[in-house]
Each structure stands twice: as C-alpha cells, then as structure tokens.
Design an enzyme around this catalytic site. Structure first.
Site, PDB file in Angstrom:
ATOM      1  CG  PHE A 247      -2.271  -0.695   0.724  1.00  0.00           C
ATOM      2  CD1 PHE A 247      -2.286  -2.038   0.422  1.00  0.00           C
ATOM      3  CD2 PHE A 247      -3.433   0.035   0.531  1.00  0.00           C
ATOM      4  CE1 PHE A 247      -3.414  -2.663  -0.054  1.00  0.00           C
ATOM      5  CE2 PHE A 247      -4.577  -0.580   0.049  1.00  0.00           C
ATOM      6  CZ  PHE A 247      -4.560  -1.924  -0.242  1.00  0.00           C
ATOM      7  CB  CYS A 258     -14.050   0.074   2.015  1.00  0.00           C
ATOM      8  SG  CYS A 258     -15.037  -1.291   1.432  1.00  0.00           S
ATOM      9  CE  LYS A 261     -18.679   1.622   3.855  1.00  0.00           C
ATOM     10  NZ  LYS A 261     -18.607   0.882   5.107  1.00  0.00           N
TER      11      LYS A 261
END
Ligand code: UGA
Length: 445
Positions: A247, A258, A261
């Site tokens: 990441f 996701c 939110k």
C-alpha cells in the site's frame, strides 16, 4: 475441517455472498437472505449481480450447501447469523445503520441460542447498541460477536480463505469460541478481543491503509518538484521492515466503497466523542486533490482543455472489479467535461454511461485513443500494459500519455515516441510539437 454448522447470512451483497460462499466451501450449510426479489431470483439461477473473480466458481461448487431466500423465517434453524448488510455514509459522514436495524427487526424468534455476528463495518459502540436492542426485544438467548471483514474487491475469495488474521470481539467467551470454530481449516492468527476493540480494528486498518496511500502520494508530489523518482523512493523506504512495501503505490488517489466511507466514519466518530482527528482530515483532503492533479498535468502539456479529446482509460476504482463507487475516474472525467474537453472512456467491465453523461464509452482501448490529444491511465488494467505501441501512436492526434498509476516504463514509452508524464517521476515534454502562446501561459502559471 470445521464441524458443520448452519449459517444464516443477512444480505446477498458482495460481503454476504463472499462470506456465505466461503463458509459453504469450509463445509457449512448456508442460507442467504435478502430483501430484493430480483437478486434472490438471479442468484437462485446461478447469476451473480457483480464481478468478483473466483466467486461464481465457489458458489457453483457449493450449490448443494447454499440456499437463497427472501423469507427471514428460513434462518430460524441457523446456529449463527451473519449480518452483511450495507452501512453507507449519511449526510453527516456517520455510518447509516438502518439496514442493520431492519435485519434485527426481521430476526425470527427461536428457542435455541443463536449468535448474531456483525460482518458489516459499523461505528465503535454499535455492538453495545445492538445488545441493548436485543434485550429490549426480549431476545435474551441471542449472543453478539463482532467479526469484521478484511476482504478487498477483486481478491475477496482469496482474502477470506487466506486471511492475515481473524478478529473476533465478543461479550461472552463461548460465543467467540463458536465463531472461531466456524473458521477451522484456515491457518491464521486469531485476535480475540472485546466488541468495541474489534469494531475499532476494522476502522483503524482502513484508515491507516488510506493514510499510507495519501502519504506516498504527497511524497510523489514533492518528488516531482525536486526531481526524485517516487518508485525508487517507495522501494527504498518500503524495504525497512518497520515500514513494509505494501500500500505504497503512488497514483491518482484511493477510491472504492470502503476507504472514503470508513475514514470519514472514523473521523466523525472521533468528532462526536469530542476529538478532532486532524490527521484523517488531511488524509481525505490529500486524496481529493490527488484525483485532480491529472487535470493540471494535461493542461501543462496541452494548454486549455476546451475542445481537446482525452481518452480516460480504466473506470473501475481498481482492476478486477466493475465497482465505480468513489472511483477517481468519475472525478477526473467530470472535471474534463467541465473544462469543455471531449471525453472518450474505456473499461473492460465497468459501465459509467449513466454517470458520465456527455462522455463516450468505447468498447476498445484502440477506439478510445483514436484521434485523442492525450490518453490518461486511471486504472491499472493489464490490457493497458501494451499501450505505448506503434498502432496507438499512429492513431492518436498527439502521442501523449498521462500515466496515473505508474503502470508503464518511462524509458520504453518515450522510446516508442510518446510524451509521457506519470505520478512522482520525471516527465518528458512533447518534442517537435509547436507550443501555442496559450500553452506557454499555462506552463508558466
Ligand atoms: C479495502 C481494504 O483493502 C480491505 O482490507 C477492506 O476489507 C475493504 O477495503 C473493506 O473495508 O471492505 P478495497 O476497497 O476493495 O479494500 O480496495 P483496495 O485494494 O484496498 O484499494 C483501495 C484503493 O486504494 C484503490 O482505489 C486502489 O487503487 C488504491 N491504492 C491501493 C493505491 O492508490 N495505492 C496502493 O498502494 C494501494
């Protein structure tokens, strides 16, 4: 192999079907209940309402052990009930739990003890509220466990069957033990904790993943200014075992259903408790700005975008899904349309025709780039790895590629005759193309 149990799943969406399908794969009997008749009809005849690799095979392989129904009473015989309904953000940025409350209202009253397991992502404190609601309804033989999902779209089946960990938060030890036993056969660390901590683990994991991406995106933006290459920087930093390589890919920003939110829900949760989570406010803002950087890169090369034809390649928020929720492509294409550009889009599975009125969705990459003044890679689909070809070069009005995912090799792309710009790496200008006065103004502004 796990002792076979009967599992009820509320919600035949992405989480519910992956959860149901994978538990059936582990040997359990599964009843999936949803309130949408068309969805249940489609599933009963083997049709899946979204694109998720391996899931059709898992559901087909375990057809004998999975039943789909509209009737909540059919889960009356289940030992464990998984809540897998959506929890979309409200206008305030909090999570909307109305689907969770509706599922609770529909719970059949049964004699035997049942355990309600929350898979949906919910604010910290939801477990306590659900427990109070169950008590208020006189459902004293229903246990409650928080068992958040860490499934990523496109790899959900693999993530379920080979997780990094399984988190189980409970009020009662025996409920946690029963839920843990459902996963027998899967080798992974189990984190047993209280309900509030399990709820927080889910939100904190997504918030931290988003933070890493916003961090590397800001490093990329600084790299562009100081002449460093973010790919080498990410590699050199990520090899530190305390930091890790994952990441850490710079790009046009994170999207999907996701991250936005959950980061927003955690920020609001903190705010509602009297704490201003400054870092998350920055993480969100960096991401919003990152999506828009493609526009200034295009302007740097092309000047004003009015009347220019731009191919937007890749619409889904990431490869191997058709999900357009919060996709950076929608912001980029909408900004281009607002600037007066002619937008031609392509994606192998996602269909954005009803969201991007005014853009032309093309069936092939070749069709999208034909006559284009620039091609922008927004989603790193495999089909785009060969974009810097002679055929593409010859059909574009100007051979300019803006690579929003650092998918292509800069040297090879330039040798193939393209002007090439990416994220956090040195860019190359057009060679041999006369610059207009308009372009010069933009470059210097
Ligand atoms: C994410 C988490 O990865 C899952 O663990 C979690 O269970 C899931 O949310 C959820 O809460 O349900 P997902 O949204 O499917 O999964 O997608 P990711 O693979 O996390 O990618 C999210 C976004 O970040 C994508 O737009 C992707 O392009 C972007 N990304 C990812 C980067 O820009 N850079 C990276 O290095 C990695």
């Amino acid at each position: 192999m796990a002792e076979s149990r009967t599992i009820g799943v509320f919600g035949a969406g992405w989480v519910g079907l992956v959860t149901g399908g994978c538990f059936a794969e582990l040997g359990h009997e599964v009843i999936v209940r949803d309130v949408v008749p068309e969805r249940i009809d489609a599933l009963s005849t083997g049709r899946l309402p979204f694109h998720e690799p391996e899931l059709p095979e898992v559901l087909a392989r375990n057809r004998e052990r999975i039943r789909y129904t509209l009737d909540a009473d059919e889960v009356a015989g289940a030992d464990v009930l998984f809540i897998c309904v959506q929890t979309p953000p409200t206008y305030s940025g909090d999570a909307d739990l109305s689907f969770v409350w509706t599922a609770l209202d529909d719970l059949p009253r049964v004699e035997q003890r049942q355990i309600l397991v929350m898979k949906s992502t919910v604010p910290v404190g939801t477990g306590e509220k659900v427990r109070a609601a169950l008590e208020a309804r006189g459902l004293t033989n229903v246990g409650y466990v928080s068992n958040p999902e860490f499934l990523a779209e496109g790899t959900a089946v693999r993530d379920f069957m080979n997780p990094d960990r399984i988190v189980i938060g409970s009020f009662a030890e025996e409920d946690a033990a029963l839920v843990e036993a459902l996963y027998s056969g899967i080798e992974t660390p189990i984190v047993r904790t209280d309900v509030a901590s399990a709820e927080m683990i889910k939100l904190a994991a997504n918030a931290f993943l988003s933070t890493r991406i916003s961090f590397i995106n800001e490093i990329a933006n600084v790299c562009e200014l100081v002449g460093a290459d973010v790919e080498s920087v990410a590699q050199g930093v990520g090899l530190d075992h305390r930091l890790g390589p994952h990441f850490f890919r710079a790009g046009v920003g994170w999207g999907g259903s996701c991250f936005g939110k959950d980061v927003s829900a955690l920020k609001q949760l903190a705010g509602n408790s009297g704490y201003h989570f400054q870092l998350l406010a920055a993480v969100i803002e960096v991401n919003e700005l990152q999506k828009r950087r493609v526009i200034s890169k295009l302007e740097k090369h092309l000047g004003r975008l009015r009347g220019k034809t731009i191919a937007v390649l890749g619409l889904a928020f990431k490869p191997n899904t058709d999900d357009l929720r919060d996709a950076p492509s929608l912001v980029i294409a909408s900004r281009l349309l607002a600037e007066g550009a002619l937008v031609r889009t392509w994606d192998p599975v996602a269909d954005a025709r009803d969201r991007l009125r005014g853009a032309t969705q093309c069936a092939t990459v070749f069709e999208a780039v034909t006559g284009a003044d620039a091609a922008v890679i927004v989603t790193e689909w495999d089909e785009l790895r060969g974009l810097a070809s002679k055929e593409v070069h010859d059909v574009m009005a100007r051979p300019l590629i803006i690579d929003g995912r650092n998918l292509l090799d800069p040297g090879e792309t330039r040798r193939a005759g393209f002007a090439y710009d990416s994220i956090g790496r040195p860019s190359s200008p057009f060679e041999g193309l006369p610059e207009t006065a308009e372009q010069e103004t933009k470059v210097s502004s």
